[in-house]
Design a protein around this motif. Sequence first.
Motif, PDB file in Angstrom:
ATOM      1  N   LEU A 135      14.993  71.483   1.719  1.00  0.00           N
ATOM      2  CA  LEU A 135      15.597  71.458   0.391  1.00  0.00           C
ATOM      3  C   LEU A 135      16.277  72.791   0.096  1.00  0.00           C
ATOM      4  N   THR A 136      15.617  73.875   0.458  1.00  0.00           N
ATOM      5  CA  THR A 136      16.224  75.200   0.268  1.00  0.00           C
ATOM      6  C   THR A 136      17.459  75.365   1.137  1.00  0.00           C
ATOM      7  N   HIS A 137      17.420  74.891   2.379  1.00  0.00           N
ATOM      8  CA  HIS A 137      18.607  74.968   3.244  1.00  0.00           C
ATOM      9  C   HIS A 137      19.813  74.347   2.550  1.00  0.00           C
ATOM     10  N   VAL A 138      19.621  73.159   1.983  1.00  0.00           N
ATOM     11  CA  VAL A 138      20.736  72.455   1.354  1.00  0.00           C
ATOM     12  C   VAL A 138      21.266  73.247   0.163  1.00  0.00           C
ATOM     13  N   TRP A 139      20.369  73.772  -0.660  1.00  0.00           N
ATOM     14  CA  TRP A 139      20.807  74.546  -1.817  1.00  0.00           C
ATOM     15  C   TRP A 139      21.537  75.824  -1.403  1.00  0.00           C
ATOM     16  N   VAL A 140      21.061  76.472  -0.353  1.00  0.00           N
ATOM     17  CA  VAL A 140      21.733  77.685   0.123  1.00  0.00           C
ATOM     18  C   VAL A 140      23.128  77.345   0.628  1.00  0.00           C
ATOM     19  N   PRO A 150      21.576  79.627   8.282  1.00  0.00           N
ATOM     20  CA  PRO A 150      20.775  78.489   8.757  1.00  0.00           C
ATOM     21  C   PRO A 150      19.342  78.491   8.241  1.00  0.00           C
ATOM     22  N   ASP A 151      18.812  79.667   7.861  1.00  0.00           N
ATOM     23  CA  ASP A 151      17.448  79.734   7.330  1.00  0.00           C
ATOM     24  C   ASP A 151      17.339  80.975   6.452  1.00  0.00           C
ATOM     25  N   ALA A 152      17.068  80.755   5.161  1.00  0.00           N
ATOM     26  CA  ALA A 152      17.010  81.870   4.210  1.00  0.00           C
ATOM     27  C   ALA A 152      15.589  82.267   3.855  1.00  0.00           C
ATOM     28  N   MET A 153      14.586  81.670   4.491  1.00  0.00           N
ATOM     29  CA  MET A 153      13.209  81.902   4.074  1.00  0.00           C
ATOM     30  C   MET A 153      12.399  82.740   5.050  1.00  0.00           C
ATOM     31  N   CYS A 154      12.925  82.991   6.220  1.00  0.00           N
ATOM     32  CA  CYS A 154      12.173  83.773   7.201  1.00  0.00           C
ATOM     33  C   CYS A 154      12.196  85.253   6.808  1.00  0.00           C
ATOM     34  N   GLY A 155      11.033  85.834   6.623  1.00  0.00           N
ATOM     35  CA  GLY A 155      10.942  87.223   6.194  1.00  0.00           C
ATOM     36  C   GLY A 155      10.890  88.215   7.330  1.00  0.00           C
ATOM     37  N   PHE A 156      11.579  87.934   8.413  1.00  0.00           N
ATOM     38  CA  PHE A 156      11.656  88.836   9.574  1.00  0.00           C
ATOM     39  C   PHE A 156      13.123  89.222   9.696  1.00  0.00           C
ATOM     40  N   ARG A 157      13.472  90.430   9.241  1.00  0.00           N
ATOM     41  CA  ARG A 157      14.871  90.844   9.154  1.00  0.00           C
ATOM     42  C   ARG A 157      15.005  92.347   9.343  1.00  0.00           C
ATOM     43  N   VAL A 158      16.225  92.772   9.641  1.00  0.00           N
ATOM     44  CA  VAL A 158      16.573  94.190   9.586  1.00  0.00           C
ATOM     45  C   VAL A 158      17.718  94.331   8.594  1.00  0.00           C
ATOM     46  N   TYR A 159      17.469  95.094   7.531  1.00  0.00           N
ATOM     47  CA  TYR A 159      18.477  95.302   6.494  1.00  0.00           C
ATOM     48  C   TYR A 159      19.205  96.631   6.694  1.00  0.00           C
ATOM     49  N   PRO A 160      20.544  96.638   6.603  1.00  0.00           N
ATOM     50  CA  PRO A 160      21.260  97.912   6.471  1.00  0.00           C
ATOM     51  C   PRO A 160      21.094  98.377   5.026  1.00  0.00           C
ATOM     52  N   LEU A 161      20.466  99.508   4.818  1.00  0.00           N
ATOM     53  CA  LEU A 161      20.043  99.895   3.479  1.00  0.00           C
ATOM     54  C   LEU A 161      21.217 100.194   2.550  1.00  0.00           C
ATOM     55  N   THR A 162      22.314 100.712   3.074  1.00  0.00           N
ATOM     56  CA  THR A 162      23.453 100.993   2.202  1.00  0.00           C
ATOM     57  C   THR A 162      24.056  99.708   1.637  1.00  0.00           C
ATOM     58  N   SER A 220      13.212  76.720  -7.207  1.00  0.00           N
ATOM     59  CA  SER A 220      14.171  75.753  -7.748  1.00  0.00           C
ATOM     60  C   SER A 220      14.976  76.366  -8.891  1.00  0.00           C
ATOM     61  N   ARG A 221      14.318  77.108  -9.771  1.00  0.00           N
ATOM     62  CA  ARG A 221      15.037  77.771 -10.860  1.00  0.00           C
ATOM     63  C   ARG A 221      16.029  78.796 -10.317  1.00  0.00           C
ATOM     64  N   MET A 222      15.622  79.507  -9.262  1.00  0.00           N
ATOM     65  CA  MET A 222      16.517  80.491  -8.655  1.00  0.00           C
ATOM     66  C   MET A 222      17.756  79.826  -8.082  1.00  0.00           C
ATOM     67  N   HIS A 223      17.575  78.688  -7.388  1.00  0.00           N
ATOM     68  CA  HIS A 223      18.726  77.959  -6.850  1.00  0.00           C
ATOM     69  C   HIS A 223      19.670  77.533  -7.970  1.00  0.00           C
ATOM     70  N   ALA A 224      19.106  77.021  -9.064  1.00  0.00           N
ATOM     71  CA  ALA A 224      19.935  76.578 -10.187  1.00  0.00           C
ATOM     72  C   ALA A 224      20.694  77.746 -10.807  1.00  0.00           C
ATOM     73  N   ARG A 225      20.021  78.888 -10.947  1.00  0.00           N
ATOM     74  CA  ARG A 225      20.676  80.065 -11.521  1.00  0.00           C
ATOM     75  C   ARG A 225      21.821  80.541 -10.641  1.00  0.00           C
ATOM     76  N   LEU A 226      21.601  80.585  -9.329  1.00  0.00           N
ATOM     77  CA  LEU A 226      22.653  81.004  -8.413  1.00  0.00           C
ATOM     78  C   LEU A 226      23.825  80.024  -8.443  1.00  0.00           C
ATOM     79  N   PHE A 227      23.503  78.730  -8.545  1.00  0.00           N
ATOM     80  CA  PHE A 227      24.564  77.727  -8.600  1.00  0.00           C
ATOM     81  C   PHE A 227      25.438  77.928  -9.839  1.00  0.00           C
ATOM     82  N   LEU A 228      24.815  78.192 -10.984  1.00  0.00           N
ATOM     83  CA  LEU A 228      25.580  78.401 -12.210  1.00  0.00           C
ATOM     84  C   LEU A 228      26.399  79.684 -12.130  1.00  0.00           C
ATOM     85  N   GLN A 229      25.851  80.703 -11.508  1.00  0.00           N
ATOM     86  CA  GLN A 229      26.614  81.940 -11.334  1.00  0.00           C
ATOM     87  C   GLN A 229      27.823  81.717 -10.435  1.00  0.00           C
TER      88      GLN A 229
END
Length: 235
Positions: A135-140, A150-162, A220-229
């Motif tokens: 469900l999250t995949h579709v909303w993303v 392809p997947d926004a929920m996996c918490g294994f990442r490397v972020y460029p801090l800037t 679900s609320r976050m997905h709706a908020r992003l959609f409206l934005q």
Amino acid sequence: MAFEPCAVIPVYNHSDRLGTIVAALRSCGLPCFLVDDGSDLSHRGVIDSLGAERGVTVLRHACNRGKGAAVKTGLRAAQAAGFSHALQIDADGQHELADVPAFLEAARSRPEAVVCGRPRFDASMPRSRYYGRWLTHVWVWINTASLAIPDAMCGFRVYPLTAVEPLLEKVRGERMDFDIEVLVRLHWAEVPMVWLPTRVRYRADGVSHFRAWEDNWRISRMHARLFLQRLGGWW
């Protein structure tokens, strides 16, 4: 730009495997920020003992504020300390530590990009989590108008801090919704993404802080908020 990575680990009542995770990250040369998100006293001793080790810094929230809030604290501290990138990994042992060198090498090769884990699940994955992820995949995909994430929920990442630090004020999600929202906002900001397959296991003796009704409602609320934005072009 110099490549100076560290690791950020949000911790809430996870101490059984934390020492193994920290040791593996330190063996890769990563200084570690452990963000204790209001853990019980029974877990603080392990966290504090690890914080006494060289290259390990403990940051502490007085009360539990959520995984996203802990990651935000860690990312801000990492940038303030002069690091260029932060590897985010969970403290519950679900993520494949053997993949850390590959994630770091990808970040070194593409320092402007977010390096994201694309999880490969086995039979240990609960069916409720499987359907919830789809469900999250579709909303993303709707909120990015693409299949670029392809997947926004996996918490294994490397972020460029800037790239990520200026977006943290805009990311309202401070619990399980953080990982999703920050990736969508990075996509909106046209930050490149590199995807690496990685094994994710739901351990039988693992402790999950995902609250099915509350967290799914928040997501679900976050997905709706992003959609409206996105619909209003507010970003």
